[in-house]
Design a protein around this motif. Structure first.
Motif, PDB file in Angstrom:
ATOM      1  N   ARG A   1       0.798  -1.228   0.000  1.00 30.85           N
ATOM      2  CA  ARG A   1       0.000   0.000   0.000  1.00 30.85           C
ATOM      3  C   ARG A   1       0.834   1.284   0.000  1.00 30.85           C
ATOM      4  N   GLU A   2       1.260   1.763   1.191  1.00 24.84           N
ATOM      5  CA  GLU A   2       1.983   3.031   1.273  1.00 24.84           C
ATOM      6  C   GLU A   2       3.341   2.965   0.584  1.00 24.84           C
ATOM      7  N   ARG A   3       3.921   1.783   0.548  1.00 20.97           N
ATOM      8  CA  ARG A   3       5.243   1.623  -0.058  1.00 20.97           C
ATOM      9  C   ARG A   3       5.174   1.169  -1.510  1.00 20.97           C
ATOM     10  N   ALA A   4       3.984   1.075  -2.073  1.00 18.72           N
ATOM     11  CA  ALA A   4       3.834   0.530  -3.429  1.00 18.72           C
ATOM     12  C   ALA A   4       4.669   1.288  -4.449  1.00 18.72           C
ATOM     13  N   GLY A   5       4.641   2.609  -4.395  1.00 12.23           N
ATOM     14  CA  GLY A   5       5.423   3.411  -5.345  1.00 12.23           C
ATOM     15  C   GLY A   5       6.906   3.139  -5.216  1.00 12.23           C
ATOM     16  N   THR A   6       7.397   3.031  -3.990  1.00 11.03           N
ATOM     17  CA  THR A   6       8.808   2.737  -3.752  1.00 11.03           C
ATOM     18  C   THR A   6       9.170   1.355  -4.268  1.00 11.03           C
ATOM     19  N   LEU A   7       8.303   0.388  -4.009  1.00 12.56           N
ATOM     20  CA  LEU A   7       8.559  -0.965  -4.493  1.00 12.56           C
ATOM     21  C   LEU A   7       8.673  -0.993  -6.016  1.00 12.56           C
ATOM     22  N   LEU A   8       7.782  -0.283  -6.673  1.00  8.38           N
ATOM     23  CA  LEU A   8       7.796  -0.264  -8.137  1.00  8.38           C
ATOM     24  C   LEU A   8       8.991   0.511  -8.682  1.00  8.38           C
TER      25      LEU A   8
END
Length: 124
Positions: free
Chosen positions: A17-24
């Motif tokens: 969720r909150e880290r989705a952008g970082t993961l991608l």
């Protein structure tokens, strides 16, 4: 084989969720941009639509039948009838003794929404 950016965004959303952008962002510059575009579209969807996408992409829970049986056994009679009424036909076969007999009173909208939510939670 092309990278399924929409599925990657969906997995990142579900797991982080909150880290989705970082993961991608770890995909590499061009891939990350495309995956983040899918993530933005996904995050703009209502929760129910996101849950539906997860169910379509990753399928139904392996223990859905057992969870539905437990739900039906725990639900009060009025809610049980509404849950049964809203089940897809292939899940109705789990409850051969239930029927779609008309209810004595009209079902409140909140009860229908609750039944839908409980079915989703039991099956996904």
């Amino acid at each position: 084989m092309p990278i399924p950016f929409e599925r990657l965004a969906l997995v990142a959303w579900v797991l982080g969720r909150e880290r989705a952008g970082t993961l991608l962002g770890e995909l590499g510059e061009e891939s990350a941009v495309r995956a983040r575009e899918h993530l933005q579209r996904l995050s703009a969807l209502p929760s129910a639509q996101r849950q539906a996408k997860v169910a379509v992409e990753f399928g139904e829970r392996a223990d859905a039948a057992a969870r539905l049986r437990r739900l039906m056994s725990d639900a009060p009679p009025m809610l049980r009838r509404e849950i049964f009424r809203r089940l897809p036909p292939y899940h109705r076969t789990l409850f051969p003794d239930a029927s779609l007999a008309p209810q004595a009173a009209e079902v409140p909208p909140a009860l229908g929404a609750l039944a839908d939510r409980l079915i989703r939670e039991a099956t996904r």
